[in-house]
Design a protein around this motif. Sequence first.
Motif, PDB file in Angstrom:
ATOM      1  N   ALA A   1      53.863  20.194 -25.846  1.00 11.73           N
ATOM      2  CA  ALA A   1      53.562  19.337 -24.828  1.00 11.73           C
ATOM      3  C   ALA A   1      52.345  18.702 -25.061  1.00 11.73           C
ATOM      4  O   ALA A   1      51.968  17.649 -24.982  1.00 11.73           O
ATOM      5  N   ASP A   2      51.452  19.099 -26.080  1.00 10.70           N
ATOM      6  CA  ASP A   2      50.186  18.675 -26.051  1.00 10.70           C
ATOM      7  C   ASP A   2      49.966  18.361 -27.599  1.00 10.70           C
ATOM      8  O   ASP A   2      48.562  17.839 -27.967  1.00 10.70           O
ATOM      9  N   MET A   3      50.848  18.272 -28.366  1.00 13.35           N
ATOM     10  CA  MET A   3      50.972  17.818 -29.941  1.00 13.35           C
ATOM     11  C   MET A   3      50.823  16.473 -29.778  1.00 13.35           C
ATOM     12  O   MET A   3      51.038  15.684 -28.978  1.00 13.35           O
ATOM     13  N   PRO A   4      50.026  15.898 -30.677  1.00 12.91           N
ATOM     14  CA  PRO A   4      49.664  14.533 -30.973  1.00 12.91           C
ATOM     15  C   PRO A   4      51.006  13.702 -31.301  1.00 12.91           C
ATOM     16  O   PRO A   4      52.036  14.478 -31.779  1.00 12.91           O
TER      17      PRO A   4
ATOM     18  N   PRO B   1      58.929  17.311 -23.032  1.00 10.85           N
ATOM     19  CA  PRO B   1      57.614  18.113 -23.014  1.00 10.85           C
ATOM     20  C   PRO B   1      57.671  19.096 -22.069  1.00 10.85           C
ATOM     21  O   PRO B   1      57.756  18.662 -20.711  1.00 10.85           O
ATOM     22  N   ARG B   2      57.466  20.320 -22.201  1.00  9.35           N
ATOM     23  CA  ARG B   2      57.519  21.424 -21.230  1.00  9.35           C
ATOM     24  C   ARG B   2      56.147  22.054 -20.892  1.00  9.35           C
ATOM     25  O   ARG B   2      55.105  22.496 -21.723  1.00  9.35           O
ATOM     26  N   PRO B   3      55.682  21.889 -19.506  1.00 15.13           N
ATOM     27  CA  PRO B   3      54.104  22.340 -19.339  1.00 15.13           C
ATOM     28  C   PRO B   3      53.760  23.824 -19.737  1.00 15.13           C
ATOM     29  O   PRO B   3      54.777  24.678 -19.615  1.00 15.13           O
ATOM     30  N   GLY B   4      52.789  23.785 -20.688  1.00 16.34           N
ATOM     31  CA  GLY B   4      52.445  25.313 -21.074  1.00 16.34           C
ATOM     32  C   GLY B   4      52.928  25.554 -22.620  1.00 16.34           C
ATOM     33  O   GLY B   4      52.296  26.588 -23.082  1.00 16.34           O
ATOM     34  N   THR B   5      53.616  24.805 -23.232  1.00 10.89           N
ATOM     35  CA  THR B   5      53.992  24.720 -24.437  1.00 10.89           C
ATOM     36  C   THR B   5      52.994  24.077 -25.451  1.00 10.89           C
ATOM     37  O   THR B   5      52.536  23.236 -24.992  1.00 10.89           O
TER      38      THR B   5
ATOM     39  N   CYS C   1      58.688  29.386 -30.255  1.00 11.60           N
ATOM     40  CA  CYS C   1      58.892  27.977 -30.811  1.00 11.60           C
ATOM     41  C   CYS C   1      57.912  27.119 -29.805  1.00 11.60           C
ATOM     42  O   CYS C   1      57.825  27.387 -28.715  1.00 11.60           O
ATOM     43  N   ALA C   2      57.465  26.178 -30.624  1.00  8.57           N
ATOM     44  CA  ALA C   2      56.556  25.325 -29.932  1.00  8.57           C
ATOM     45  C   ALA C   2      56.891  24.468 -28.944  1.00  8.57           C
ATOM     46  O   ALA C   2      56.077  24.353 -28.188  1.00  8.57           O
ATOM     47  N   TYR C   3      58.408  24.336 -28.839  1.00 11.27           N
ATOM     48  CA  TYR C   3      58.645  23.484 -27.630  1.00 11.27           C
ATOM     49  C   TYR C   3      59.174  24.169 -26.446  1.00 11.27           C
ATOM     50  O   TYR C   3      59.597  23.474 -25.455  1.00 11.27           O
ATOM     51  N   CYS C   4      59.534  25.586 -26.543  1.00 13.01           N
ATOM     52  CA  CYS C   4      60.309  26.455 -25.792  1.00 13.01           C
ATOM     53  C   CYS C   4      59.543  26.978 -24.417  1.00 13.01           C
ATOM     54  O   CYS C   4      58.701  27.707 -24.825  1.00 13.01           O
ATOM     55  N   ILE C   5      60.070  26.646 -23.304  1.00 15.93           N
ATOM     56  CA  ILE C   5      59.331  27.237 -22.201  1.00 15.93           C
ATOM     57  C   ILE C   5      60.045  28.569 -21.807  1.00 15.93           C
ATOM     58  O   ILE C   5      59.512  29.340 -20.918  1.00 15.93           O
ATOM     59  N   VAL C   6      61.002  28.831 -22.251  1.00 18.39           N
ATOM     60  CA  VAL C   6      61.907  30.029 -21.804  1.00 18.39           C
ATOM     61  C   VAL C   6      60.817  31.353 -22.161  1.00 18.39           C
ATOM     62  O   VAL C   6      61.097  32.223 -21.174  1.00 18.39           O
TER      63      VAL C   6
END
Length: 415
Positions: free
Chosen positions: A320-323, A313-317, A140-145
Motif C-alpha cells: 500500500a505504501d510502495m512507490p 492497496p490494503r491499509p497496513g500492508t 506477502c506484500a499485498y495481502c491483508i489476510v
Amino acid sequence: MLKVAVETLGCKLNQAESESLARELVAAGFTLVDPCNAANVYILNSCTVTHIADRKSRQFMRAARRLNPAALVIATGCYAERDREALHMAGADIVVSNADKAQIAGMVRRRMGAGDVSGLETLPRTRAFIKIQDGCRRRCAYCIVPLVRDGEKSLPADDVIAEITARVNEGFREMVLTGTEVGAYNSGGLGIVGLLERVLHETAVERLRVSSLQPFEITDELLMLWQDSRLCRHFHISLQSGSAGVLERMKRGYTPDAYRRVLEVIWEALPDVSITTDIIVGFPGESDAEFAESLDFCRRMRFARIHVFPFSPRPGTEAADMPAQVSSPVKKKRAQAMLALAKESVAAFLMQFAGSAAEVLWEQSADGVWTGYTPNYIRVYTRSERGLENLVTMANLAKPYKDGMLAEIISGELI
C-alpha cells in the motif's frame, strides 16, 4: 418461524464457517432464507481482500436495513476485524470479530429465541466445506489476510474426521478441505499429507477436494495420494504474477520457472487435471514489459480458469505504501487484457473434453436446467425433467456452454 439470512463474501474458509453457523441456527429452529428476502436476522460473513469486497459488505448492510428495518443485523469476518466502525455506520447492530465468530449462533438464540426445530432439511446436501486450518504466517506484500487472521491454527485431525463423517451421514457426497493456508496444516506433527491419508482411510467420503495450495507445497508424496480416485483432479494454485520481478516485490517466495516446473509435474502425473489460479494486475511498479511477461506466462500455462484482480492497496500492508502505484485506467486496461486471455484459456481447456464421458455430481436446477461438476471441476449443464440433486451420473460432454459444458446424461447411469 424466525427467518435468518447468511451472506458470505470471499474465500472458501468463509463459506465453511458460514455453513457451520447456518447449520447451528437451522438446528435451533430458525428458517434459512435467501439474503435477498425479508428476514428477522441478517448475518454477513465479510471479506476485506479488496476495496470491492469492502464496498459489497457495506452494500449488504444497507440492503438488509431496507428489506427489514427492524431486523437484527450482524457483521463478522475479515472486514469486521479491520474496520468495525465502517460496518456499524453502514447499518450493523453487532460487529463480531473472527475470533468470536463461533459464538454468533448462541448470540442470536439468546437475542431472538427460536421457533420449532425444523432439522437440517432447509440446507443443501451436495458439497460441504470443511475448515481444517486458519491464519497465515506468510507476509506477502499485498495481502491483508495475516493482519485479520493472525497466526496459524490447525484443527485436530480427529475433529476433521468427525465432521466429515457427520456430513457424510447427512448425505453430503463431496467435501472441500479449506483454510487460510491449507498446505500449512499441522496438528500434533501431522501435516496435510497425513491428514489426507487419514480422511481417505477413515471416512466414507465419495469426493474430496483441497481448496488451494501454494506451488512449493506440491510434493511427490502429496501427488501420490491422487492415485485414489476420490481425490478430485483439480488444483487451485495461486500465481499472482507471471513476472519474476513482480513476484519478488510481492514476496511470494517462488519464480515463474519454479511455478512452471510444479505444473509440469502435476500434468505428468494427472493428464486430465484442471489447474486454476489467481492473478493480480497493476501491482506497484508493474511495467508494461512486466505485464506482457505475465500475460505470456499465463498463456503458456494452459490454466482451466484464471481469476483476475486489479491490485487493491490494503491499509497496513507493505504494498500500500510502495512507490510507483499503477493508475486506475492502466489497471483496468490490463485487467481487460488478462480477462480476455482467461476466456481463451477456459475455452481451450473445455474443448479437450468435448465428446468424452465424465462423472457428474448434480447440484441444483433453474428452469429445468441442472448444473453440476465433474471431478476436475468442469461445470456441466443438462436439461432433465427428473430431479437430479445430489445424484452422481455419467454424462457425455457435448460442447462448451456458458462457463462450462453442455451434456447429456448417459441413460440409466446412476452411481
